[in-house]
Design an enzyme around this catalytic site. Structure first.
Site, PDB file in Angstrom:
ATOM      1  N   HIS A  43     -11.435  54.349 -39.768  1.00 29.76           N
ATOM      2  CA  HIS A  43     -12.057  53.100 -39.320  1.00 29.76           C
ATOM      3  C   HIS A  43     -11.091  52.249 -38.492  1.00 29.76           C
ATOM      4  O   HIS A  43     -11.467  51.680 -37.477  1.00 29.76           O
ATOM      5  CB  HIS A  43     -12.550  52.312 -40.535  1.00 29.76           C
ATOM      6  N   HIS A  89     -21.741  48.119 -39.613  1.00 30.64           N
ATOM      7  CA  HIS A  89     -21.518  47.808 -41.032  1.00 30.64           C
ATOM      8  C   HIS A  89     -22.466  48.631 -41.895  1.00 30.64           C
ATOM      9  O   HIS A  89     -22.998  48.154 -42.899  1.00 30.64           O
ATOM     10  CB  HIS A  89     -21.665  46.310 -41.305  1.00 30.64           C
ATOM     11  N   HIS A  91     -21.995  51.383 -43.810  1.00 32.40           N
ATOM     12  CA  HIS A  91     -21.628  51.895 -45.139  1.00 32.40           C
ATOM     13  C   HIS A  91     -21.828  50.872 -46.251  1.00 32.40           C
ATOM     14  O   HIS A  91     -22.508  51.158 -47.227  1.00 32.40           O
ATOM     15  CB  HIS A  91     -20.209  52.459 -45.112  1.00 32.40           C
ATOM     16  N   ARG A 110     -16.231  36.825 -35.865  1.00 30.42           N
ATOM     17  CA  ARG A 110     -14.800  36.489 -35.836  1.00 30.42           C
ATOM     18  C   ARG A 110     -14.079  37.259 -34.727  1.00 30.42           C
ATOM     19  O   ARG A 110     -13.109  36.765 -34.155  1.00 30.42           O
ATOM     20  CB  ARG A 110     -14.158  36.753 -37.206  1.00 30.42           C
ATOM     21  N   GLN A 235     -18.446  43.137 -50.294  1.00 30.50           N
ATOM     22  CA  GLN A 235     -18.035  41.745 -50.471  1.00 30.50           C
ATOM     23  C   GLN A 235     -19.171  40.762 -50.317  1.00 30.50           C
ATOM     24  O   GLN A 235     -20.212  41.096 -49.773  1.00 30.50           O
ATOM     25  CB  GLN A 235     -16.959  41.416 -49.451  1.00 30.50           C
ATOM     26  N   SER A 308     -10.821  40.161 -47.822  1.00 29.82           N
ATOM     27  CA  SER A 308     -11.578  38.920 -48.041  1.00 29.82           C
ATOM     28  C   SER A 308     -12.078  38.383 -46.705  1.00 29.82           C
ATOM     29  O   SER A 308     -11.346  38.377 -45.714  1.00 29.82           O
ATOM     30  CB  SER A 308     -10.684  37.872 -48.720  1.00 29.82           C
TER      31      SER A 308
HETATM   32  N1  LIG Z   1     -17.047  53.296 -28.945  1.00 30.49           N
HETATM   33  C1  LIG Z   1     -16.044  52.596 -28.376  1.00 30.49           C
HETATM   34  N2  LIG Z   1     -15.978  52.430 -27.043  1.00 30.49           N
HETATM   35  C2  LIG Z   1     -14.994  51.697 -26.478  1.00 30.49           C
HETATM   36  N3  LIG Z   1     -14.024  51.079 -27.165  1.00 30.49           N
HETATM   37  C3  LIG Z   1     -14.031  51.212 -28.505  1.00 30.49           C
HETATM   38  C4  LIG Z   1     -15.022  51.996 -29.169  1.00 30.49           C
HETATM   39  N4  LIG Z   1     -14.769  51.953 -30.493  1.00 30.49           N
HETATM   40  C5  LIG Z   1     -13.682  51.169 -30.652  1.00 30.49           C
HETATM   41  N5  LIG Z   1     -13.222  50.727 -29.444  1.00 30.49           N
HETATM   42  C6  LIG Z   1     -12.110  49.794 -29.232  1.00 30.49           C
HETATM   43  O1  LIG Z   1     -11.025  50.097 -30.107  1.00 30.49           O
HETATM   44  C7  LIG Z   1     -10.417  48.863 -30.533  1.00 30.49           C
HETATM   45  C8  LIG Z   1     -10.356  48.840 -32.045  1.00 30.49           C
HETATM   46  O2  LIG Z   1     -11.683  48.692 -32.524  1.00 30.49           O
HETATM   47  P1  LIG Z   1     -11.912  47.889 -33.856  1.00 30.49           P
HETATM   48  O3  LIG Z   1     -10.935  48.384 -34.900  1.00 30.49           O
HETATM   49  O4  LIG Z   1     -13.386  47.942 -34.183  1.00 30.49           O
HETATM   50  O5  LIG Z   1     -11.519  46.395 -33.421  1.00 30.49           O
HETATM   51  P2  LIG Z   1     -11.571  45.241 -34.511  1.00 30.49           P
HETATM   52  O6  LIG Z   1     -10.745  45.758 -35.692  1.00 30.49           O
HETATM   53  O7  LIG Z   1     -11.001  44.054 -33.807  1.00 30.49           O
HETATM   54  O8  LIG Z   1     -13.041  45.101 -34.855  1.00 30.49           O
HETATM   55  C9  LIG Z   1     -11.282  47.712 -30.001  1.00 30.49           C
HETATM   56  O9  LIG Z   1     -10.693  47.200 -28.833  1.00 30.49           O
HETATM   57  C10 LIG Z   1     -12.574  48.401 -29.666  1.00 30.49           C
HETATM   58  O10 LIG Z   1     -13.233  47.723 -28.607  1.00 30.49           O
END
Ligand SMILES: Nc1ncnc2c1ncn2[C@@H]1O[C@H](COP(=O)(O)OP(=O)(O)O)[C@@H](O)[C@H]1O
Ligand SMILES: [Mg+2]
Lengths: 735, 234, 85, 85
Positions: A43, A89, A91, A110, A235, A308
């Site tokens: 994730h 979201h 899961h 956020r 949560q 949290s």
């Molecule tokens: N399917 C996708 N296409 C393009 N960018 C992605 C994709 N999945 C994730 N990213 C990019 O990878 C980075 C990490 O994603 P994520 O962990 O969901 O960010 P955050 O933890 O801020 O929600 C983000 O910049 C997100 O835009």
């Protein structure tokens, strides 16, 4: 017997554990191991998807911020920026639909806030199992109520989304949420911990034992019986506190008090500190004792990885700290200095002076393992492709087929869902739920942003390449129907277990399709989210790419509405081919999800969309409705119902009637034009090389389909509006 | 002189910005007031906006009614000057005892965001002074707890003293159960106090002033308010 | 026989209770200084018609477990049961 | 001394309880035929720190009366009170 080593319990493979030891040159302690387990989880690290995501186009004239930040940003002109991001979201929602979905809204809001933008709209693409099962009604009811409660409470309108149904979602509902925000270009902030000696300030909720190991446990593994143990990691959201957080953060940004801002999501403080530090190539000294706790008995690793909700991490210069405290006090938020920016690139956590964890920020944020997992086309595809529903004989009359398709849960009105959302708050909703795309006015100007989320799981199942490409094309088409120019894309990629070669192949194909379409339509990808492991022993979800498309509308007064007015000329734009594979018709009338999805000629698509934009600009269009699920028949009926105006049309071409009416050939739209503007419009269509067919005229209470059959707008409305409430009549199951 | 209308922001208020904008649209001076303020900055009228003050926790309006600013609102009301509560503002006025009855969860439990029609039942308030009794206004509702209830005695008093200001109705003005979105007793959508200067309603007039984004049934309320503030009825 | 049950459904210990917390935080401004640890739950009363006491209790428990609460985040307890006619 | 109170707030008997009714309606569809008269209220727990038992109880009652319940539609009762440290 010996129980399994801790790292495995935390979801790290042995190889990954060894990699940690190598990075540190020693054994990690418990806290450090927990940090790596969270940050290197699927994730947070995208370890299975990164390699493929790289092939998505991310550059373009309108893009201010692409993937890598918390949300993407495009320039909308007049010194204003549009910030947007989609996240999954699914899961948590599968085991606690209300709170799972609610906290999903909180999280994506956020993300947008952390770029410095005021959240102005939410959209919620949802997928569930069939509603004849009580469990699925419980999931739908809970998810919708949860999104409603959270979005409504924080005063952000929910203006669009999708609700679709397929048996593969019974065990695995898909819950994606997209948020859009507006900000002055020069007020944008980054999630960077610039400035050695600056302070890390934790703002908002106290830290409790929420979702410890949530990301690694919930979203990075398939839900089996062990999800009972992982249950406490769901949560409870507090939208009220989030609302205070939004207003306080925007105040601080407006006052120029922040060096950087980062949301806390998966992997909590560990992720926020290491990502913001790594981005600025600095380190972080953290005092665990300074973190305000809800439960004083929490252990180091719990404080470090707690998820949290309703917390933000601000990077603040010492001089500005008093002002930051004042803003937080006014809004009744707690704020605590939990650390300082250091120059050594280490994330160092202390408790009462004692160092309890010390690891390189980059090793957590950027150096997670990356996998190019084995891929293989699923064996069932060939068989599925051979069984092309286009040539199956028709079991019912076209009139009955029309009723079946119009009343099908995928097609029918989603009013039951969207009336539970405040779509009006903030007072800028030019077009809300029900329209092909939502349109949000930019206050004090004629400009607006159009947005649509789309994705067709059946297409993705039958041909993931086309599934990905269609998701982009259809989202852009919906946006273009408002007269807006599609500019950029966010997305959620919802898939099964990436460790299965079939799933990984579908994933790669989907991205190939999306990339192709994004390039052709000049709509780069600015961000998104990947959700794997949406499968249980017996069923995986369809490979489902959900695309969120942003478009810019220069003058919203020229926007065509998807509604007929009397005595107008009706046109079908684009060409209809014998393509019933993967269609709504094939599903509900023939009970078939088979064949190949409709083809996609991206040149035609581009031509259609530029025609729609131009026609709106020169004000020759009265209505425009894209032609997708349910085909021409549904597009006509929807325009008629929204405008409470019937029509009489001839069904074009030499195709069999049911094919002409229900084929889901791409790159088509149904438009209506005032008679005196018909010539100008046809001229425009020719100049754009878009095929058009004059279908007939609007007016009266009846919907006349050639000599095939006729219905009335009222009858269609009863079917269309009555379908979901009917299925949910016994929906009363509480949480 | 420009009439001054205060709009109170409680923690969790959402439609405060919309209310301020609507006041300005009709030529009023919109004065933002914070829930901790102890006066209304000399405003002639005060508006308690919609939203989710304190997250609607415990009961809608239950916590907000203890806010310091509510003392000032009370005094303002006591001197017969205009007080309007919209949605959550209405709920707060009921909790504060400035209006009779209470608002509980919608009969269908679900939150409802929808355009509705309301019939104006009295012109004897600063917010309806310019509207004919019986006129039908189209306005949006968006609430989960808008079902008006009160005990028999209170309902009788509401009836006798003509305290109902708005009722949910069909587009043609019939008071039917079908037109009642939330199960409110006697289709009551809005109320006034005995002297008529305090009014609360669940529908959102501030979201019904701009034809670009909604219906316009809220316009006459703001027109009435601003003109009656300029020329207070004696 | 008919029995009336009182059931309390509350968030599992350790989980955030936003409603309780918000009430808690607002108490001082209302002049209540020494009230703490506010938690809010649901209180459900229902009447069960069953052959005997055990059956009635089992049924009430079943309803509480499967309809009134979600074991993922909530726990319930049956406060009391008394005969009614 | 610290005392923990359990307070139940419920809608007055005369009033229709939408949540209770909704649960009631769903019972048959879930196969529960002989459950009736469902009423839903709030259950609030709080700890009061006071000089003695009477003071604690008076304070709890005051909070229940003026904040936790709305006399226009609700009534409350204190279920239990026990010492805590
Ligand atoms: N399917 C996708 N296409 C393009 N960018 C992605 C994709 N999945 C994730 N990213 C990019 O990878 C980075 C990490 O994603 P994520 O962990 O969901 O960010 P955050 O933890 O801020 O929600 C983000 O910049 C997100 O835009
Ligand atoms: Mg983030």
């Amino acid at each position: 017997m010996r129980d399994e080593p801790l790292h495995r319990a935390l979801g790290l493979t042995d190889e990954e554990y060894w990699a940690v030891e190598e990075r540190l040159g020693r054994q990690p302690n418990r806290a450090e191991l927990a940090m790596y387990a969270a940050m290197w989880s699927e994730h947070c690290s995208y370890k299975s998807s990164k390699a493929h995501l790289r092939s998505l186009p991310t550059q373009g004239p309108d893009v201010l911020v692409g993937p890598g930040e918390n949300a993407g940003v495009v320039d909308v002109g007049d010194g204003l920026a549009c910030v947007f991001k989609m996240e999954s979201h699914s899961h948590p929602s599968a085991i606690e639909p209300f709170q799972g979905a609610a906290t999903g809204v909180g999280g994506i809001v956020r993300d947008v806030l952390s770029v410095g933008a005021r959240p102005v709209a939410l959209l919620d693409p949802l997928r569930f199992g069939p509603l004849d099962e009580a469990h699925n009604r419980w999931l739908l009811g809970g998810v919708v109520a949860g999104i409603g409660q959270y979005g409504n409470s924080i005063g952000v309108p929910t203006v669009g989304g999708e609700v679709k149904f397929a048996p593969c979602h019974t065990a695995n509902p898909t819950v994606n949420v997209m948020c859009i925000g507006f900000a002055p270009r020069d007020a944008l902030v980054r999630a960077r911990a610039e400035g050695i000696g600056n302070l890390f300030v934790l703002i908002g909720a106290h830290t409790g034992r929420d979702g410890i190991g949530g990301v690694s446990v919930l979203a990075s593994r398939t839900l089996d019986e062990s999800s009972h143990e992982s249950r406490p990691s769901v949560q409870i959201g507090d939208p009220f506190y989030e609302k205070l957080l939004i207003e306080a953060c925007l105040k601080m940004i407006e006052a120029g008090l922040l060096v950087g801002l980062q949301d806390l999501g998966g992997a909590g403080i560990t992720c926020a500190l290491s990502e913001s530090a790594a981005r600025a190539d600095v380190g972080a000294d953290l005092d665990l004792g300074a973190v305000p706790l809800r439960d004083r008995s929490m252990e180091d690793f719990e404080i470090l990885t707690s998820e949290s909700q309703e917390r933000m991490l601000a990077i603040v210069t010492p001089e500005n700290m008093p002002a930051v405290e004042a803003v937080c006090e006014r809004w009744g938020l707690s704020s605590a200095v939990i650390g300082r920016v250091t120059g050594d690139g280490q994330v160092r956590a202390r408790l009462r002076g004692q160092v309890v964890a010390e690891v390189p920020a980059r090793s957590l944020a950027d150096e997670a393992p990356e996998y190019t997992r084995p891929m293989q086309a699923p064996s069932y595809l060939e068989e599925l492709h051979e069984d092309d529903p286009t040539f199956s004989e028709v079991p019912v009359s076209v009139a009955d087929a029309f009723r079946l398709v119009l009343g099908a849960p995928n097609v029918a009105s989603k009013r039951w869902v969207f009336e539970q959302y405040d779509s009006l708050v903030q007072g800028n909703t030019i077009a809300g739920p029900g329209a092909p795309a939502a349109v949000i006015r930019i206050e004090g100007s004629l400009k607006a942003v159009a947005v649509s989320t789309d994705g067709n799981g059946r297409y993705g199942y039958l041909d993931p390449f086309l599934g990905g490409a269609h998701a982009v094309a259809e989202a852009a088409r919906n946006v273009a129907c408002t007269g807006a120019r599609p500019v950029a894309v966010t997305n959620c990629l919802n898939f099964g277990d990436p460790e299965r070669p079939e799933v990984m192949w579908s994933f790669a194909e989907t991205i190939r399709g999306m990339a192709r379409a994004c390039e052709a339509l000049s709509t780069p990808v600015t961000g998104g989210n990947v959700s794997f492991y949406n499968e249980t022993e017996d069923s995986a979800i369809y490979p489902t790419a959900v695309v969120g498309m942003i478009g810019i509308l220069e003058d919203y007064r020229l926007m065509p509405r998807p509604a007929f007015q009397p005595s107008h000329v009706v046109y079908l734009l684009g060409e209809t081919f014998p393509e019933l594979g993967g269609t709504e018709y094939a599903d509900v009338v023939l009970g078939k999800v088979s064949g190949r999805p409709p083809g996609l000629d991206l040149e035609r698509e581009v031509a259609l969309q530029s025609l729609l934009g131009e026609a709106a600009r020169v004000d020759v269009l009265t209505s425009a409705q894209d032609c997708s699920d349910g085909g021409l028949a549904v597009a006509l009926a929807e325009s008629a119902m929204f405008g409470e105006t019937g029509f009489a049309v001839t069904v074009p071409g030499d195709l069999p009637a049911h094919v002409a009416l229900f084929s889901e050939s791409a790159s088509r739209a149904v438009v209506s034009v005032a008679p005196e503007k018909a010539d100008a419009f046809e001229e425009l269509a020719r100049s754009h090389r878009v095929a058009f067919t004059r279908l007939g005229e609007t007016g009266g209470p009846r919907m006349v389909f050639d000599d095939l059959f006729e219905s009335t707008v009222a009858e269609a409305r009863d079917l269309y509006e009555g379908s979901l409430p009917g299925l949910l009549d016994v929906r009363r199951e509480a949480g | 002189m420009t009439p001054r209308v205060a709009v109170v922001t409680f923690p969790g208020s959402n439609d405060d910005r919309d209310a301020l904008r609507a006041v300005r649209m009709f030529g009023g001076e919109a004065i933002p007031v914070w829930h901790r303020d102890r006066d209304l900055h000399g405003a002639e009228a005060v508006l308690l906006p919609g939203g989710f003050s304190y997250g609607d926790y415990l009961r809608t309006g239950a916590i907000a009614r203890f806010a310091p600013v509510m003392e000032a609102v009370r005094d303002h009301a006591a001197t017969g000057r205009p007080v309007l509560g919209v949605c959550n503002g209405f709920q707060i006025l009921c909790e504060a005892g400035l209006l009779p009855g209470a608002l509980i969860r919608n009969r269908g439990l679900a939150f409802i965001c929808r355009r509705v029609h309301v019939r104006v039942e009295t012109s004897r308030t600063p917010f309806t002074s310019g509207i004919e009794v019986g006129e039908v206004l189209e306005v949006p509702i968006k609430h989960g707890e808008g079902q008006f209830v009160a005990d028999g005695e209170t309902l009788a008093r509401i009836g006798d003293e003509g305290l109902v200001v708005f009722r949910y109705c069909s587009p043609r003005g019939e008071i039917t159960d079908h037109a009642n979105p939330n199960g409110s007793t006697n289709n009551i959508a809005g109320l006034r106090n005995e002297s008529g200067n305090v009014v609360g309603l669940m529908p959102h007039p501030e979201h019904a002033v701009d034809p670009d984004v909604g219906p316009v049934g809220g316009q006459p309320l703001f027109e009435s308010l601003l003109s009656s503030v300029l020329a207070p009825a004696s | 026989m008919k029995r009336r049950f009182e059931i309390v459904v509350s968030l599992k210990a350790g989980l955030l209770d936003p409603e309780g917390k918000t009430i808690q935080d607002s108490l001082p401004t209302m002049g209540w200084m020494n009230v703490s640890d506010v938690r809010v739950g649901k209180h459900v009363e229902l009447t069960v018609d069953a052959a005997n006491e055990e059956e009635a209790t089992t049924l009430a428990q079943d309803v509480a477990q499967r309809l009134l609460s979600n074991p993922v985040i909530e726990e319930f307890r049956i406060l009391s049961a008394e005969d009614v006619r």
